[in-house]
Motif scaffolding. Structure first.
Motif, short mmCIF file in Angstrom:
data_model
loop_
_atom_site.label_atom_id
_atom_site.label_comp_id
_atom_site.label_asym_id
_atom_site.label_seq_id
_atom_site.Cartn_x
_atom_site.Cartn_y
_atom_site.Cartn_z
N TRP A 194 0.86 -1.19 0.00
CA TRP A 194 0.00 0.00 0.00
C TRP A 194 0.90 1.25 0.00
N PRO A 195 0.36 2.40 -0.38
CA PRO A 195 1.17 3.63 -0.30
C PRO A 195 1.68 3.91 1.11
N GLU A 196 0.92 3.51 2.13
CA GLU A 196 1.31 3.77 3.51
C GLU A 196 2.11 2.62 4.13
N GLN A 197 2.63 1.73 3.31
CA GLN A 197 3.43 0.59 3.79
C GLN A 197 4.55 1.06 4.72
N ARG A 198 4.74 0.28 5.81
CA ARG A 198 5.85 0.55 6.72
C ARG A 198 6.45 -0.78 7.15
N VAL A 199 7.76 -0.81 7.34
CA VAL A 199 8.48 -2.01 7.76
C VAL A 199 9.23 -1.71 9.05
N TYR A 200 9.04 -2.56 10.04
CA TYR A 200 9.73 -2.39 11.32
C TYR A 200 10.50 -3.67 11.62
N ARG A 201 11.81 -3.60 11.60
CA ARG A 201 12.66 -4.76 11.89
C ARG A 201 12.95 -4.79 13.38
N CYS A 202 12.90 -5.98 13.94
CA CYS A 202 13.11 -6.12 15.38
C CYS A 202 13.58 -7.54 15.67
N THR A 203 13.30 -8.05 16.84
CA THR A 203 13.61 -9.43 17.21
C THR A 203 12.34 -10.06 17.78
N VAL A 204 12.40 -11.36 17.98
CA VAL A 204 11.25 -12.06 18.54
C VAL A 204 10.83 -11.46 19.88
N SER A 205 11.80 -11.12 20.71
CA SER A 205 11.49 -10.62 22.06
C SER A 205 11.05 -9.16 22.09
N THR A 206 11.14 -8.47 20.95
CA THR A 206 10.75 -7.05 20.93
C THR A 206 9.58 -6.78 19.98
N LEU A 207 8.89 -7.81 19.56
CA LEU A 207 7.76 -7.63 18.64
C LEU A 207 6.67 -6.73 19.23
N ALA A 208 6.23 -7.05 20.44
CA ALA A 208 5.15 -6.29 21.06
C ALA A 208 5.55 -4.84 21.29
N ARG A 209 6.76 -4.63 21.79
CA ARG A 209 7.24 -3.27 22.04
C ARG A 209 7.35 -2.47 20.75
N THR A 210 7.85 -3.11 19.69
CA THR A 210 8.00 -2.43 18.41
C THR A 210 6.64 -2.01 17.85
N ALA A 211 5.66 -2.90 17.93
CA ALA A 211 4.32 -2.56 17.45
C ALA A 211 3.72 -1.42 18.25
N LYS A 212 3.89 -1.46 19.58
CA LYS A 212 3.33 -0.41 20.43
C LYS A 212 3.99 0.93 20.16
N GLU A 213 5.31 0.94 20.03
CA GLU A 213 6.03 2.19 19.78
C GLU A 213 5.63 2.84 18.46
#
Length: 252
Positions: A194-213
């Protein structure tokens, strides 16, 4: 005739040529308004009736199909991505079989392919992973016990999780319970292609924090595995020393 069509992962030009043609010819379009890019409807016929299935039940959808069929019209049922993945098309097709209404299916580009493109990644890397598990976290809709996420994670291969963005604390726990280390590479791909596509790279243990941030709560895929890292073996297929049916390898 009822045409089930995969709309693709988001970008309007990623629908197939066949799907786009059938969409232009349709008398009625029933589409998943909460997921399908509305730009796909711009080339519909002027007198085409459009229904957003987001607020419809299975019975509502079938009633529209029946009415269109009775009037001699053609219906397109437009599903996001490829309809064979989490598309709930089997129940529709079974009902149409009972009603003796003809239908066909046009596949689409799945969002898991769109996510790989967004990541500029290959899911199947030599000596890293040669298998991809497509699954989801159990939530309000359960999964079979044998497909519990921790059991799927025990294989250690590439994983792509649908419908799991709102459950990431549970996802982290089950992935690590299944054997992924906390530092295993992971990525959240929001609205792939989509035009608003975003990619956030992280680790298994930081998935929830990355999504929240990043305020990602839905419409995202979770990808996990060593394919996101930098280590892999060169493919044998293009190795100059490897012989196959179309080329004789050179002497080392």
């Amino acid at each position: 005739m009822i045409h089930f069509i995969g709309a693709g992962p988001g970008a309007a030009d990623l629908i197939t040529v066949r799907g786009a043609r059938l969409l232009r010819e349709a008398d009625v379009i029933i589409y998943a308004g909460s997921l399908v890019n509305p730009a796909l409807l711009e080339n519909k016929k002027e007198d085409c009736a459009v229904y957003d299935s987001a607020s419809m039940t299975l019975e509502d959808v079938i009633d529209v199909m029946k009415a269109t069929e009775a009037s001699g019209g053609t219906t397109v049922r437009l599903h996001t991505g490829d309809p064979s993945l989490y598309g709930a098309i089997r129940e529709q097709m079974d009902r149409l079989d009972e009603l003796e209404i003809a239908y066909d299916v046009t596949p689409g580009v799945s969002s898991f392919s769109g996510a790989a493109a967004a990541l500029e990644a290959e899911y199947t890397l030599p000596e890293v992973s040669q298998s991809v598990i497509i699954t989801r976290m159990a939530g309000r809709t359960p999964v079979p016990e044998r497909e519990k996420l921790s059991k799927m994670a025990s294989h250690g291969c590439t994983m792509v999780l649908f419908l799991s963005t709102g459950l990431l604390e549970d996802v982290e726990r089950e992935l690590m319970e299944g054997g992924y280390g906390p530092d295993t590479p992971a990525a959240i791909v929001y609205k792939a292609t989509w035009p608003e596509q975003r990619v956030y790279r992280c680790t298994v243990s930081t998935l929830a924090r990355t999504a929240k941030e990043n305020q990602v709560t839905k419409t995202a895929l979770i990808t996990v595995g060593g394919f996101l890292g930098g280590q892999y073996e060169r493919s044998k297929l293009y190795d100059p020393g490897f012989t196959h049916g179309y080329r004789v390898g050179s002497e080392s």
